[in-house]
Design a protein around this motif. Structure first.
Motif, mmCIF file in Angstrom:
data_model
loop_
_atom_site.group_PDB
_atom_site.id
_atom_site.type_symbol
_atom_site.label_atom_id
_atom_site.label_comp_id
_atom_site.label_asym_id
_atom_site.label_seq_id
_atom_site.Cartn_x
_atom_site.Cartn_y
_atom_site.Cartn_z
ATOM 1 N N LEU A 54 -9.426 64.641 47.469
ATOM 2 C CA LEU A 54 -8.638 65.534 46.629
ATOM 3 C C LEU A 54 -7.236 65.734 47.192
ATOM 4 O O LEU A 54 -6.253 65.751 46.441
ATOM 5 C CB LEU A 54 -9.347 66.886 46.509
ATOM 6 C CG LEU A 54 -10.465 66.963 45.479
ATOM 7 C CD1 LEU A 54 -11.289 68.226 45.662
ATOM 8 C CD2 LEU A 54 -9.915 66.884 44.058
ATOM 9 N N LEU A 55 -7.127 65.874 48.500
ATOM 10 C CA LEU A 55 -5.798 66.043 49.097
ATOM 11 C C LEU A 55 -4.911 64.854 48.755
ATOM 12 O O LEU A 55 -3.716 65.020 48.463
ATOM 13 C CB LEU A 55 -5.920 66.208 50.610
ATOM 14 C CG LEU A 55 -6.756 67.401 51.099
ATOM 15 C CD1 LEU A 55 -6.760 67.453 52.621
ATOM 16 C CD2 LEU A 55 -6.234 68.715 50.518
ATOM 17 N N ARG A 56 -5.486 63.673 48.764
ATOM 18 C CA ARG A 56 -4.728 62.475 48.397
ATOM 19 C C ARG A 56 -4.344 62.516 46.915
ATOM 20 O O ARG A 56 -3.206 62.197 46.550
ATOM 21 C CB ARG A 56 -5.567 61.230 48.707
ATOM 22 C CG ARG A 56 -4.865 59.909 48.409
ATOM 23 C CD ARG A 56 -5.750 58.746 48.807
ATOM 24 N NE ARG A 56 -6.982 58.726 48.042
ATOM 25 C CZ ARG A 56 -8.074 58.019 48.373
ATOM 26 N NH1 ARG A 56 -8.074 57.284 49.462
ATOM 27 N NH2 ARG A 56 -9.151 58.058 47.617
ATOM 28 N N GLN A 57 -5.289 62.925 46.058
ATOM 29 C CA GLN A 57 -5.000 63.001 44.626
ATOM 30 C C GLN A 57 -3.926 64.038 44.320
ATOM 31 O O GLN A 57 -3.220 63.922 43.313
ATOM 32 C CB GLN A 57 -6.291 63.314 43.856
ATOM 33 C CG GLN A 57 -7.270 62.138 43.836
ATOM 34 C CD GLN A 57 -8.660 62.540 43.338
ATOM 35 O OE1 GLN A 57 -9.149 63.614 43.643
ATOM 36 N NE2 GLN A 57 -9.308 61.644 42.597
ATOM 37 N N TRP A 58 -3.774 65.024 45.188
ATOM 38 C CA TRP A 58 -2.752 66.060 44.984
ATOM 39 C C TRP A 58 -1.417 65.683 45.614
ATOM 40 O O TRP A 58 -0.499 66.501 45.672
ATOM 41 C CB TRP A 58 -3.246 67.381 45.554
ATOM 42 C CG TRP A 58 -4.430 67.938 44.811
ATOM 43 C CD1 TRP A 58 -4.789 67.657 43.533
ATOM 44 C CD2 TRP A 58 -5.405 68.869 45.307
ATOM 45 N NE1 TRP A 58 -5.940 68.352 43.187
ATOM 46 C CE2 TRP A 58 -6.336 69.098 44.263
ATOM 47 C CE3 TRP A 58 -5.588 69.514 46.526
ATOM 48 C CZ2 TRP A 58 -7.428 69.947 44.411
ATOM 49 C CZ3 TRP A 58 -6.678 70.368 46.674
ATOM 50 C CH2 TRP A 58 -7.572 70.585 45.633
ATOM 51 N N GLY A 59 -1.311 64.454 46.110
ATOM 52 C CA GLY A 59 -0.039 63.984 46.642
ATOM 53 C C GLY A 59 0.279 64.477 48.040
ATOM 54 O O GLY A 59 1.455 64.552 48.414
ATOM 55 N N LEU A 60 -0.751 64.764 48.842
ATOM 56 C CA LEU A 60 -0.537 65.352 50.158
ATOM 57 C C LEU A 60 -0.740 64.375 51.305
ATOM 58 O O LEU A 60 -0.659 64.774 52.479
ATOM 59 C CB LEU A 60 -1.481 66.551 50.344
ATOM 60 C CG LEU A 60 -1.247 67.708 49.368
ATOM 61 C CD1 LEU A 60 -2.322 68.776 49.549
ATOM 62 C CD2 LEU A 60 0.128 68.309 49.566
ATOM 63 N N LYS A 61 -0.983 63.116 50.997
ATOM 64 C CA LYS A 61 -1.290 62.143 52.056
ATOM 65 C C LYS A 61 -0.192 62.092 53.116
ATOM 66 O O LYS A 61 -0.467 62.176 54.319
ATOM 67 C CB LYS A 61 -1.490 60.757 51.441
ATOM 68 C CG LYS A 61 -1.784 59.671 52.462
ATOM 69 C CD LYS A 61 -1.944 58.306 51.786
ATOM 70 C CE LYS A 61 -2.135 57.204 52.821
ATOM 71 N NZ LYS A 61 -2.267 55.869 52.186
ATOM 72 N N ASP A 62 1.056 61.970 52.695
ATOM 73 C CA ASP A 62 2.155 61.845 53.658
ATOM 74 C C ASP A 62 2.379 63.147 54.431
ATOM 75 O O ASP A 62 2.744 63.115 55.613
ATOM 76 C CB ASP A 62 3.444 61.446 52.946
ATOM 77 C CG ASP A 62 3.382 60.020 52.408
ATOM 78 O OD1 ASP A 62 2.522 59.247 52.869
ATOM 79 O OD2 ASP A 62 4.188 59.689 51.507
ATOM 80 N N ALA A 63 2.155 64.283 53.789
ATOM 81 C CA ALA A 63 2.387 65.568 54.443
ATOM 82 C C ALA A 63 1.375 65.839 55.552
ATOM 83 O O ALA A 63 1.716 66.425 56.583
ATOM 84 C CB ALA A 63 2.358 66.694 53.419
ATOM 85 N N ILE A 64 0.122 65.407 55.341
ATOM 86 C CA ILE A 64 -0.902 65.733 56.339
ATOM 87 C C ILE A 64 -1.053 64.660 57.415
ATOM 88 O O ILE A 64 -1.581 64.943 58.496
ATOM 89 C CB ILE A 64 -2.274 65.988 55.675
ATOM 90 C CG1 ILE A 64 -2.836 64.724 55.024
ATOM 91 C CG2 ILE A 64 -2.191 67.137 54.690
ATOM 92 C CD1 ILE A 64 -4.256 64.885 54.501
ATOM 93 N N GLN A 65 -0.568 63.446 57.157
ATOM 94 C CA GLN A 65 -0.820 62.343 58.088
ATOM 95 C C GLN A 65 -0.388 62.648 59.523
ATOM 96 O O GLN A 65 -1.141 62.375 60.469
ATOM 97 C CB GLN A 65 -0.149 61.062 57.584
ATOM 98 C CG GLN A 65 -0.610 59.800 58.300
ATOM 99 C CD GLN A 65 -2.124 59.588 58.212
ATOM 100 O OE1 GLN A 65 -2.711 59.715 57.143
ATOM 101 N NE2 GLN A 65 -2.752 59.299 59.339
ATOM 102 N N PRO A 66 0.790 63.239 59.764
ATOM 103 C CA PRO A 66 1.187 63.514 61.150
ATOM 104 C C PRO A 66 0.394 64.656 61.792
ATOM 105 O O PRO A 66 0.516 64.877 62.996
ATOM 106 C CB PRO A 66 2.666 63.910 61.021
ATOM 107 C CG PRO A 66 3.073 63.542 59.627
ATOM 108 C CD PRO A 66 1.847 63.601 58.809
ATOM 109 N N LEU A 67 -0.401 65.377 61.009
ATOM 110 C CA LEU A 67 -1.062 66.591 61.487
ATOM 111 C C LEU A 67 -2.534 66.385 61.807
ATOM 112 O O LEU A 67 -3.191 67.303 62.305
ATOM 113 C CB LEU A 67 -0.946 67.693 60.422
ATOM 114 C CG LEU A 67 0.470 68.010 59.936
ATOM 115 C CD1 LEU A 67 0.410 68.935 58.728
ATOM 116 C CD2 LEU A 67 1.280 68.641 61.059
#
Length: 430
Positions: A54-67
């Motif tokens: 779901l996080l990926r479907q919401w467009g958050l992949k790049d935001a969470i990757q470094p975390l």
């Protein structure tokens, strides 16, 4: 499309997930949060594929990757000597291959911030310092009553205010306090820069997930923030008095409880200089998560709090938000809202309550005292060591029966299937 005015009570992970999902569905969303700021509270959490999808479907992949830290190994150890009872190597690759989504470990604060930023970017209004006292039913729709005296009318109210939910009390129209489970958790986060032991630093910097299981207790450790922090949770019998859900813990008492356990674990505990104790609570199942008018609904810990033994509390709350928003994307007029909320409850209630029950089974399997039952469990572990697990397994994290229905769940797909199988009909209108 007729936009719904949606009020969400609580800016935890479930509330923010619902805010993102409902905003993506095209509706107007306001989140009411009692805290004055989204402060750094909490520790690590494990995001399994059913939520990372779901996080990926919401467009958050790049935001969470470094975390994140993505564990390459999942291992279960016997408490006394650290003997490996079960392990899965290439865990990260295997999970991605099976579920087309990762198993990632994060700090709760990082995920809350990322979800909040995404919600705000979608036009969600986040009202902090807005403590809700109750939800009131009116002929014009539900009304959120704030402690300040302000009243906010909505088309739909989503109760996402956690374990001590005021929304739940309003739904049930009675006081309903959580029940103790008999366990408590010590929660610890260590920074790698403050660890002087080279072997322990290596454990943190090379993300893996390790469990140590023993009599009436177990521990779990994993890296977060790209291998710069280590999250440890120690789960053991509850000794907190009634009415006290969280307090500062004694480091020496904590170490004494786990004295004689695997030296790797006890060396990690030697790095701890302060710790909190959290009473683990649960709630009885409720008959319904919605009101009769189907314009007030509960999600997350307000209706299905979970023990942490399968790490599904946050994941299932994110699922709730995903399913709710996806169903509401099919709502074109306000008359369709009761239909969508009925579908939401039919999809989410049975699954979430099954997960709750499964967490208690996992506790039983991990907390066996030494004796014949424990020896039989360890023989079953040993029979599967070094090969793909082929039968129902004491560790549900890699069990071929439990893992697929837990991690393989696709919230958007399930919502779309439900809409296709149960399309809105004008006679459904209440």
């Amino acid at each position: 499309m007729e936009q719904l005015e949606i009020g969400i009570v609580g800016a935890g992970l479930g509330g923010l997930a619902a805010a993102v999902s409902c905003a993506l569905a095209g509706h107007t969303v306001t989140v009411f949060e009692a805290a004055r700021e989204l402060a750094e509270v909490g520790a690590g959490l494990q995001i399994t594929p059913n939520a990372s999808r779901l996080l990926r479907q919401w467009g958050l992949k790049d935001a969470i990757q470094p975390l994140v830290a993505e564990p390459t190994l999942l291992a279960v150890h016997r408490y006394a000597d650290g003997k490996i009872l079960a392990e899965e190597r290439d865990f990260d690759k295997n999970i991605r291959h099976k579920y087309d989504a990762p198993f990632i470990d994060m700090h709760r604060v990082d995920l809350q911030r990322v979800l909040a930023e995404r919600a705000l970017s979608l036009g969600v209004t986040l009202q902090l310092d807005s403590r809700v006292s109750s939800i009131q039913a009116t002929t014009l729709g539900p009304v959120i009553l704030l402690k300040s005296g302000r009243e906010v009318r909505c088309d739909l109210v989503v109760g996402a205010d956690g374990l001590w939910s005021k929304c739940r009390e309003s739904m049930l129209q009675k006081s309903d306090e959580p029940l103790p489970t008999g366990d408590l958790a010590y929660r610890i986060v260590l920074e790698v820069d403050k660890i002087n032991d080279p072997e322990l630093r290596s454990w943190v910097e090379s993300p893996q997930c390790h469990f140590w299981i023993g009599p009436y207790s177990h521990a779990v450790g994993y890296s977060v923030r790209a291998g710069t922090m280590y999250n440890l949770v120690l789960l053991c019998p509850d000794d907190l008095p009634n009415g006290l859900s969280r307090t500062a813990g004694s480091v020496s008492e904590m170490r004494a409880l786990f004295a004689g356990w695997d030296p790797i674990l006890t060396r990690f505990l030697e790095q701890v200089d302060q710790v909190d104790k959290w009473k683990l609570m649960h709630r009885a199942e409720v008959e319904s998560w919605t009101n009769p008018q189907k314009n007030f609904v509960l999600i997350g810990d307000s209706c299905h709090p979970m023990l942490p033994y399968l790490a599904q509390g946050a994941n299932s709350s994110i699922e709730d938000g995903g399913v709710l928003g996806r169903l509401l994307s099919h709502v074109k007029t306000k008359h369709q809202l009761p239909w969508a909320i009925e579908l939401y409850e039919s999809l989410r209630k049975s699954r979430s309550e099954k997960i709750v029950r499964e967490t208690f089974h996992q506790r039983d399997a991990f907390h066996m005292p030494d004796g014949p039952e424990q020896q039989e469990r360890d023989r079953l572990f040993a029979s599967q060591l070094g090969a793909p697990v082929s039968q129902k397994f004491p560790s549900r994290w890699t069990c071929p029966e439990v893992q697929p229905w837990l991690y393989g769940y696709d919230a958007y797909l399930e919502a779309d299937k439900a809409v296709k199988l149960n399309p809105y009909k004008s006679e459904d209108r209440l």
